[in-house]
Scaffold this motif. Structure first.
Motif, mmCIF file in Angstrom:
data_model
loop_
_atom_site.group_PDB
_atom_site.id
_atom_site.type_symbol
_atom_site.label_atom_id
_atom_site.label_comp_id
_atom_site.label_asym_id
_atom_site.label_seq_id
_atom_site.Cartn_x
_atom_site.Cartn_y
_atom_site.Cartn_z
ATOM 1 N N LEU A 139 16.711 22.196 46.361
ATOM 2 C CA LEU A 139 17.775 21.147 46.778
ATOM 3 C C LEU A 139 17.492 21.171 48.141
ATOM 4 O O LEU A 139 17.508 19.861 48.772
ATOM 5 C CB LEU A 139 18.957 21.413 46.030
ATOM 6 N N ARG A 196 21.687 16.219 51.168
ATOM 7 C CA ARG A 196 21.694 17.330 50.111
ATOM 8 C C ARG A 196 22.761 17.192 49.157
ATOM 9 O O ARG A 196 23.869 16.885 49.530
ATOM 10 C CB ARG A 196 21.831 18.542 51.046
ATOM 11 N N LEU A 234 13.998 18.786 39.600
ATOM 12 C CA LEU A 234 14.882 18.578 40.652
ATOM 13 C C LEU A 234 14.845 17.390 41.621
ATOM 14 O O LEU A 234 15.775 16.774 42.033
ATOM 15 C CB LEU A 234 15.152 19.714 41.478
ATOM 16 N N LEU A 252 17.181 14.392 41.940
ATOM 17 C CA LEU A 252 17.772 14.170 43.544
ATOM 18 C C LEU A 252 17.819 12.810 43.959
ATOM 19 O O LEU A 252 18.591 12.328 44.715
ATOM 20 C CB LEU A 252 17.156 15.191 44.606
#
Length: 380
Positions: free
Chosen positions: A310, A321, A348, A352
């Motif tokens: 991340l 973030r 991810l 994201l």
């Protein structure tokens, strides 16, 4: 330039003349974007850039009708290519990945913050006994000159193991050169490995150094070695035994000092039995072997990998973030991950950039991951 500037990057326009190469070498740059227009001989440019600034990432920009030339540029040393007109998102993602790989190579970054971003193995320890065993083996084999065979499923991080070996070795200040043996046909891979002389074949307009020559004094990583054709295997074996080779079309031997690290997700012993891989090369490569465990055998490391990725992906994609909920981490830790660490990273990245809000919850994860039955016993 406008797209890159909008992404917060500092851009230097150096043109295409001789002064451009001087500017690239004399000033600190993270990457070079080369346009294939204006009659530029990209092969010559790539060769000059790699000579003046070894390890400099290069992204080639080409017209749609010049796809073949762009692909050839990859064989000549470019890291990636894009076709015009480039979109802002594509540039951000492609360039971000190149910069990420370059940072990986210049540091060690074995699964990023899973180890410290230094040339020594200090900092946070991995949680799983399986990976601790891998790291201990890396420490032991790194100072040697022996060839290494890295085995493991697709996506477990075999190249990162190879990089860790290189940067822990006495060769750390020399080149680390990687070649995917599955990405090109036999005639092209031989040119990429050994180089060629001008006029050796159609399209060979200039002399080109091969990966062995570029890696002299350093490390050559051959990924997917099981995909290499048999006749190329024979030539590779000779280089490993004699430490010399000839460029295609050449008439003199070139001596090199290169440590070779090979990787595969195939069963090479079965391939040897089926006469699809040379037995002598197999034994020459497996002087030292390292098996990288699949992610399902090291679930204790998943929470740390999630935090690491991340951080990394938010920088590469220029997005804030985000935090991740305990339930989401539990779901990700329960999943079997057939694509291993690479699949985890891709999931991810997708979550994201597509999730609204500052936090990622279990409901934001793909349904295929949420719907798999839990397998907590491996964590207990």
């Amino acid at each position: 330039r406008a797209i890159l500037a909008d992404e917060g990057l500092k851009v230097r326009d150096v043109g295409v003349g001789p002064d451009a190469l001087v500017a690239i070498a004399e000033h600190a740059h993270d990457a070079v974007l080369v346009s294939m227009g204006d009659g530029l001989d990209v092969d010559v440019w790539l060769h000059s850039i790699k000579q003046r600034t070894p390890g400099m990432p290069v992204l080639v920009l080409a017209e749609p009708e010049r796809v073949e030339a762009a692909v050839a540029a990859l064989a000549a040393g470019a890291d990636d290519y894009m076709l015009r007109p480039p979109g802002a998102t594509e540039i951000r993602v492609r360039l971000g990945r190149i910069l990420e790989r370059n940072e990986l190579g210049s540091r060690v970054a074995f699964f990023q913050d899973e180890l410290s971003k230094k040339a020594e193995f200090t900092g946070p320890e991995v949680e799983s006994p399986a990976m601790r065993g891998v790291l201990e083996r890396i420490r032991r084999v790194a100072p040697m000159r022996s060839t290494v065979l890295v085995q493991g499923e697709s996506g477990v991080g075999k190249e990162l193991v190879a990089r860790a070996i290189h940067f822990e070795s006495p060769r750390r200040d020399q080149a680390f050169v990687a070649l995917n043996c599955a990405a090109m046909p036999g005639n092209l891979i031989e040119s990429d490995l050994f180089g060629h002389e001008k006029g050796a074949f159609t399209g060979a307009h200039v002399r080109s150094r091969g990966k062995f020559e570029i890696a002299n004094g350093g490390t050559l990583f051959l990924d997917e070695i099981g995909e290499m054709e048999l006749n190329t295997q024979a030539k590779l074996l000779r280089v490993l035994e004699e430490r010399e080779f000839m460029r295609i079309g050449g008439d003199r031997s070139i001596q090199v000092d290169v440590r070779v690290i090979a990787a595969t997700n195939a069963n090479l012993e079965s391939m040897v039995a089926e006469s699809r891989f040379r037995q002598d090369l197999y034994y020459r490569l497996k002087v030292v072997t390292i098996r990288v465990p699949p992610l399902r055998e090291r679930r204790q490391d998943i929470p740390r990998l999630i935090d690491t990725f991340l951080d990394q992906l938010s920088r590469a994609n220029a997005v804030p973030r985000k935090t991740i909920s305990t339930d989401a981490v539990r779901v990700l830790s329960d999943y079997e991950w057939p694509g291993n660490v690479r699949e985890l990273k891709n999931v991810l990245e997708s979550v994201l950039v597509s999730t609204h809000g500052a936090s990622i919850g279990a409901s934001d994860l793909p349904s295929a991951i949420r719907g798999q039955p839990a397998r907590r016993e491996a964590l207990d």
